[in-house]
Design a protein around this motif. Structure first.
Motif, PDB file in Angstrom:
ATOM      1  N   ASP A 179     139.265  21.946  80.785  1.00  0.00           N
ATOM      2  CA  ASP A 179     138.267  22.537  81.458  1.00  0.00           C
ATOM      3  C   ASP A 179     138.675  23.745  82.357  1.00  0.00           C
ATOM      4  O   ASP A 179     137.681  24.423  82.470  1.00  0.00           O
ATOM      5  N   ALA A 180     139.918  23.982  82.528  1.00  0.00           N
ATOM      6  CA  ALA A 180     140.221  24.940  83.448  1.00  0.00           C
ATOM      7  C   ALA A 180     140.322  26.441  82.385  1.00  0.00           C
ATOM      8  O   ALA A 180     139.619  27.453  82.898  1.00  0.00           O
ATOM      9  N   GLU A 181     140.544  26.049  81.327  1.00  0.00           N
ATOM     10  CA  GLU A 181     140.637  27.324  80.261  1.00  0.00           C
ATOM     11  C   GLU A 181     139.024  27.612  79.973  1.00  0.00           C
ATOM     12  O   GLU A 181     138.605  28.685  79.970  1.00  0.00           O
ATOM     13  N   TRP A 182     138.345  26.628  79.791  1.00  0.00           N
ATOM     14  CA  TRP A 182     136.668  26.957  79.403  1.00  0.00           C
ATOM     15  C   TRP A 182     136.147  27.707  80.814  1.00  0.00           C
ATOM     16  O   TRP A 182     135.497  28.616  80.433  1.00  0.00           O
ATOM     17  N   VAL A 183     136.418  27.241  82.103  1.00  0.00           N
ATOM     18  CA  VAL A 183     135.683  27.834  83.186  1.00  0.00           C
ATOM     19  C   VAL A 183     136.174  29.184  83.305  1.00  0.00           C
ATOM     20  O   VAL A 183     135.193  30.181  83.477  1.00  0.00           O
ATOM     21  N   VAL A 184     137.462  29.443  83.214  1.00  0.00           N
ATOM     22  CA  VAL A 184     137.992  30.983  83.067  1.00  0.00           C
ATOM     23  C   VAL A 184     137.287  31.725  82.116  1.00  0.00           C
ATOM     24  O   VAL A 184     137.127  32.977  82.325  1.00  0.00           O
ATOM     25  N   GLU A 185     137.542  31.271  80.946  1.00  0.00           N
ATOM     26  CA  GLU A 185     136.770  31.895  79.803  1.00  0.00           C
ATOM     27  C   GLU A 185     135.320  32.256  79.999  1.00  0.00           C
ATOM     28  O   GLU A 185     134.937  33.489  79.720  1.00  0.00           O
ATOM     29  N   GLU A 186     134.497  31.472  80.563  1.00  0.00           N
ATOM     30  CA  GLU A 186     133.339  31.615  80.690  1.00  0.00           C
ATOM     31  C   GLU A 186     133.093  32.729  81.830  1.00  0.00           C
ATOM     32  O   GLU A 186     132.119  33.682  81.774  1.00  0.00           O
ATOM     33  N   VAL A 187     134.062  32.650  82.813  1.00  0.00           N
ATOM     34  CA  VAL A 187     133.918  33.545  84.080  1.00  0.00           C
ATOM     35  C   VAL A 187     134.230  35.016  83.359  1.00  0.00           C
ATOM     36  O   VAL A 187     133.485  35.935  83.759  1.00  0.00           O
ATOM     37  N   PHE A 188     135.118  35.107  82.606  1.00  0.00           N
ATOM     38  CA  PHE A 188     135.483  36.338  82.022  1.00  0.00           C
ATOM     39  C   PHE A 188     134.517  36.990  81.091  1.00  0.00           C
ATOM     40  O   PHE A 188     134.326  38.211  80.996  1.00  0.00           O
ATOM     41  N   CYS A 189     133.970  35.991  80.379  1.00  0.00           N
ATOM     42  CA  CYS A 189     132.715  36.376  79.289  1.00  0.00           C
ATOM     43  C   CYS A 189     131.721  37.037  80.255  1.00  0.00           C
ATOM     44  O   CYS A 189     131.104  38.049  79.853  1.00  0.00           O
ATOM     45  N   GLN A 190     131.289  36.205  81.348  1.00  0.00           N
ATOM     46  CA  GLN A 190     130.299  36.807  82.359  1.00  0.00           C
ATOM     47  C   GLN A 190     130.542  38.245  82.892  1.00  0.00           C
ATOM     48  O   GLN A 190     129.747  39.227  82.975  1.00  0.00           O
ATOM     49  N   LEU A 191     131.953  38.165  83.235  1.00  0.00           N
ATOM     50  CA  LEU A 191     132.426  39.502  83.783  1.00  0.00           C
ATOM     51  C   LEU A 191     132.173  40.659  82.720  1.00  0.00           C
ATOM     52  O   LEU A 191     131.707  41.776  83.241  1.00  0.00           O
ATOM     53  N   ALA A 192     132.353  40.381  81.564  1.00  0.00           N
ATOM     54  CA  ALA A 192     132.653  41.433  80.888  1.00  0.00           C
ATOM     55  C   ALA A 192     131.290  41.812  80.111  1.00  0.00           C
ATOM     56  O   ALA A 192     131.002  43.040  80.043  1.00  0.00           O
ATOM     57  N   LEU A 193     130.370  40.916  80.245  1.00  0.00           N
ATOM     58  CA  LEU A 193     129.118  41.320  79.747  1.00  0.00           C
ATOM     59  C   LEU A 193     128.209  42.146  80.786  1.00  0.00           C
ATOM     60  O   LEU A 193     127.238  42.773  80.539  1.00  0.00           O
TER      61      LEU A 193
END
Length: 207
Positions: A55-69
């Protein structure tokens, strides 16, 4: 963000993240630098509250994807670090709600219990006693983040300032406010914290 790699230790989320070279070459240099600086603290912060490595890895990955886009928009924010941390906290809050858990569940997680033992000496400066950990969850948002990052996860003041997008003086102000509020909540005497030893320059990551 696919292409993130790291070494598992068995005691928490992947601690030493790297962007795959071919992926990092397609991203702005300042985003890659931001990712490298904030990925580990974000993982530790999320894991502490979610008590789940995936869950932690998924949440952080989602956040960085959002930031990158939306990195161009992020860079135009008055405070990109604070903006990114707010995005992380929003994702964590939504996932906790989906799991039917509230913020107070923090003190019940195995991840928190493990970190609490490691950070016991740091928490003594907050006049630790029974009920402290539950009281931390009742702190105002900024004070909660400062206490978790500074005393539970053990980041130095300058590092906390960088993660939150505030000044070291503001971090210390939030610490004082948190100490006063915790003392009042727990009905204990509040005493000012002794000055801290000089810190290593920001950007030096702990082992």
């Amino acid at each position: 963000m696919t292409g993130v790699t790291g070494r598992r230790t068995g005691t928490g989320p992947r601690p030493w993240p790297e962007l795959r070279e071919d992926l990092s070459e397609g991203l702005p240099a300042d985003f890659v630098a931001f990712f490298s600086l904030h990925h580990r603290p974000y993982l530790r912060y999320a894991h502490l509250q979610l008590d789940s490595e995936p869950d932690a890895e998924w949440v952080v990955e989602e956040v960085f994807c959002q930031l990158a886009l939306a990195w161009g928009e992020v860079r135009r924010q008055p405070n990109p670090a604070a903006y990114a941390l707010a995005a992380l906290k929003e994702k964590i809050t939504k996932l906790l709600a989906a799991r039917r858990r509230g913020a107070t569940a923090l003190v019940e997680t195995a991840a928190f219990a493990a970190v609490r033992e490691a950070s016991r000496a740091r928490l003594e400066v907050l006049e630790s006693r029974l009920g402290l950990y539950a009281a931390i969850t009742r702190l105002p948002d900024r004070q909660f983040d400062v206490v978790v990052l500074r005393y539970v996860l053990g980041y130095p003041v300058c590092r906390v300032a960088g993660i939150m997008g505030i000044s070291p003086a503001t971090v210390r102000s939030h610490v004082r406010g948190a100490r006063r509020r915790l003392a009042r909540d727990l009905e204990i005497a509040w005493t000012p914290e002794a000055p801290e030893a000089p810190e290593a320059p920001e950007g030096e990551e702990e082992a």
